[in-house]
Each structure stands twice: as structure tokens, then as C-alpha cells.
Enzyme design. Structure first.
Site, short mmCIF file in Angstrom:
data_model
loop_
_atom_site.label_atom_id
_atom_site.label_comp_id
_atom_site.label_asym_id
_atom_site.label_seq_id
_atom_site.Cartn_x
_atom_site.Cartn_y
_atom_site.Cartn_z
CE1 TYR A 188 0.11 -7.56 -11.65
CE2 TYR A 188 -1.01 -5.96 -13.37
CZ TYR A 188 -0.15 -7.47 -12.90
OH TYR A 188 0.52 -7.81 -13.96
CG ASP A 202 -2.04 -24.03 -14.76
OD1 ASP A 202 -3.17 -24.42 -15.00
OD2 ASP A 202 -1.21 -25.39 -14.18
CG ASP A 218 -0.73 -7.75 -17.71
OD1 ASP A 218 -0.67 -7.51 -18.23
OD2 ASP A 218 0.30 -6.79 -16.41
CG ASP A 230 1.22 -8.75 -23.04
OD1 ASP A 230 0.25 -8.00 -23.60
OD2 ASP A 230 2.32 -8.40 -22.90
MG MG Z 1 0.68 -5.81 -20.38
#
Ligand code: MG
Ligand code: NAI
Length: 335
Positions: free
Chosen positions: A127, A207, A231, A235
Site C-alpha cells: 500500500y 490463504d 486489510d 473484513d
Molecule cells: Mg479495508
């Protein structure tokens, strides 16, 4: 019972932002005002409305308010979120992103005994905008893993485990394919782990972790991982325990910390007074723990658990028809 001490006074930067950010922030401040704790609020503007009004989504005055505070509460921004929250994290060098995944009663949680913390590296990995470029063939993104940043986040995770009575830390990577970058992450994970002999260490591929989170979420206590993996897994974690209205987060640096719900400004329900304030209030619980005000944090956390167990005063996302204000008032009653 702990003995009472002289009350500390804290300077809290408050940035409500846009849409339901303002509504859940109002509810949270009302609730905080009913705790036995001395908080001095300094309000700052940021977000879409601020951009419209001042030409700047994140004015320097707001950054200064955050810089001069003991902690910051942030609601949500709208379309300017990247210019506001991502920039604030960078300005304040908040390297650790913490997202607790915990099942609460009367929610859509996959099972009722999920309770782990995802510690995500917030500053590097994939990122970094200027490490991504267009080429003649397509595009290339470079993944940056530095010893300094990874050691810092892994040590943070182990220290978090130690300070919070957790017995195990899981390092998550893809070292079988990303042999150099995640090879280094894995190496540092066990190096740093040696400083914490009482904490169990394990590592999984990302994974496999995505599957284990569904098949055996109870196995996890603290997960530490790089930016992109954190990230995605966080979620997945939100999905495990019943949705955005419940998920708080913390961004921690050496010189400051910011607490925010994971959700955005929710334009579809903004202005109706029906947003669930619990994610924002749980973010305030995280802030109280950061300030070492554990008694107040426990009190507030318990009131939320009671509210959810009772299941009588719930907002629409949890199947009820209460307003944001109803939920705040009920929590105050239960304190
Ligand atoms: Mg996010
Ligand atoms: P969102 O989180 O605002 O909303 C997604 C869905 O969840 C909507 O249906 C919304 O009504 C519902 N929802 C979210 N929070 C809720 C709550 N507390 N109670 C009840 N329902 C809730 O995400 P979306 O729709 O992708 O983005 C909307 C705006 O928010 C965009 O402008 C986006 O840029 C911004 N955003 C800002 C973030 C931040 O400031 N950290 C994070 C995510 C999005």
C-alpha cells in the site's frame, strides 16, 4: 476492585466528519459524558462538508488538534475518506491498525465464542502509492517489507498479547511464494517471538488462514500480518461477527492514536437518526483502554453486552427499530 486514584484529565480530539459519522459521534460523546472520567473535547473539522466549506478536506488546524491531543475519536468521512483518514494515519505515523473481532450476543455472529485481535501493519507492504507504476506491458506494484516496520508491528502484537492476557500470537504470511519479502517477515516473527517466551507462536499461510477463520475461529487470539493481508482478513473478521455497525478499530503510533468505527458515512441512512452507534462507542472503549482507563472501559463494554443480550433496544441493522439516540440512552441506563 481497584482503588480510586486522582482523576487524569485527557485532551480528546473529536472529528465527527460526514453523514452518520456526526450522528454516531454525538451518541458516543453523550455516553462518555456519563462515565466517571475527565475528558476535554476539542472538535476538528474534516471530510466532504469541510472540503465544500473551506476548500480543504483536512485543514492543518485539524491535524494540529489531533497532534496536540492524548487521543482522537474519528467518525467517518465520505468521498474524501482517502484524503482525510489515510492522510491522518500517515501524518501521525500510526503504524499499527487494530481490529478486534469479537462475537456479541443477538448478532449475526458465526459462533458465540469468537474473540481475537488482528494487528495489521499500517505503513508499508503493497500500500505505498508511489511504488505502483504503469509500464508498457501493464502495471507493476512493488511490495515493501522493511526490517524496522515489521519488527515494530510484530513486537507490538506480542506486547499486546502479553498485556492483555492472551497466550498465543499467529503470524500470517505467504512465505512459500513470496520467499524473500514474507520469508523475512516469518524470520522476524520468530526472532521477535523469542523476547516473549511465555507466549505461544504459530504461523500460517494467508490463504489457509482465510479458511481457518471460518472453520476454527476460536483457534485465534492475536493475528499479526502485513498491510494487504490484514486489510482483507479484517473484513473477513467483520463478516464473521455480524457486520459494520459493530466493528471498531484503533490506529496507534508512538505520538498519537485514533479510534474509529470501520464503517463509512452511510449516505443511504444518513440524516435519519437510525445508524447503529455501537461501532463508534466500542471505538471509544478501545480509546479508554489505550488511556489505561480500564475500569471505565469495562463498564461501558459491559453495558453494550447487556444491551445486546436484552435485545430490546436495537437499531435496524440488528433487526430492531430503535434510533441512534434510543441506543445511547439505553446504554447510559445500563452503565
Ligand atoms: Mg479495508
Ligand atoms: P458504509 O460503511 O458507509 O456503508 C455500507 C453499508 O452499511 C450501508 O448500507 C450502510 O447503511 C450500512 N452501515 C454502515 N454503518 C452503519 C451503521 N453504523 N449502522 C447501520 N448501518 C450501517 O460504506 P460505503 O457505502 O461503501 O461508503 C459510503 C461513504 O463512506 C463513501 O463516501 C466512502 O468513501 C466512505 N467511507 C469512509 C470510511 C472512513 O471514513 N473511514 C470508510 C469506508 C467508507
Amino acid at each position: 476492585m481497584s482503588t480510586s486514584k486522582t482523576k487524569n484529565k485527557y485532551k480528546i480530539a473529536v472529528i465527527p466528519g460526514d453523514g452518520i459519522g456526526k450522528e454516531v459521534m454525538d451518541a458516543t460523546i453523550t455516553v462518555l459524558n456519563n462515565l466517571d472520567i475527565d475528558l476535554d473535547y476539542i472538535y476538528g473539522e474534516a471530510g466532504d462538508g469541510c472540503l465544500e466549506k473551506t476548500g480543504d478536506a483536512l485543514p492543518k488546524e485539524t491535524i494540529d488538534i489531533v497532534r496536540n491531543s492524548d487521543a482522537c475519536l474519528f467518525g467517518a468521512a465520505g468521498e474524501t475518506a482517502a484524503d482525510v483518514i489515510v492522510k491522518l494515519r500517515q501524518e501521525m505515523k500510526m503504524f499499527a491498525n487494530l481490529r478486534p473481532v469479537k462475537s456479541y450476543p443477538n448478532t449475526n455472529s458465526l459462533s458465540d465464542d469468537i474473540d481475537f485481535m488482528i494487528v495489521r501493519e499500517n505503513t508499508e507492504g503493497l500500500y505505498i502509492a508511489d511504488k505502483e507504476e504503469l509500464t508498457q506491458e501493464g502495471a507493476i506494484a512493488k511490495r515493501v517489507i522493511t526490517r524496522e516496520a515489521e519488527e515494530r508491528i510484530i513486537d507490538y502484537a506480542f506486547k499486546y498479547a502479553k498485556d492483555n492476557g492472551k497466550s498465543k500470537v499467529t503470524g500470517v504470511h505467504k512465505a512459500n511464494v513470496l520467499k524473500k519479502s514474507d520469508g523475512l517477515f516469518k524470520e522476524i516473527f520468530y526472532e521477535v517471538g523469542e523476547r516473549y517466551p511465555d507466549i505461544e507462536k504459530e504461523d500460517f499461510y494467508v490463504d489457509a488462514t482465510a479458511m481457518y477463520l471460518i472453520t476454527q475461529p476460536q483457534n485465534f487470539e492475536v493475528i499479526v500480518t502485513t498491510n494487504l493481508f490484514g486489510d482483507i482478513l479484517s473484513d473477513e473478521g467483520a463478516g464473521l461477527v455480524g457486520g459494520l455497525g459493530l466493528i471498531p478499530s484503533a490506529n496507534i503510533g508512538n505520538d498519537g492514536a485514533l479510534f474509529e468505527p470501520v464503517h463509512g458515512s452511510a449516505p443511504d441512512i444518513a440524516g435519519k437518526g437510525i445508524a447503529n452507534p455501537i461501532a463508534m462507542i466500542l471505538s471509544a472503549v478501545m480509546m479508554l483502554r489505550y488511556l489505561n482507563e480500564n475500569e471505565s472501559a469495562d463498564k461501558l463494554d459491559n453495558a453494550i453486552i447487556k444491551l445486546l443480550s436484552d435485545g430490546k433496544v436495537l437499531t435496524g441493522d440488528l433487526g430492531g427499530n430503535a434510533t441512534t439516540e434510543d441506543v445511547a440512552n439505553e446504554i447510559i441506563k445500563l452503565l
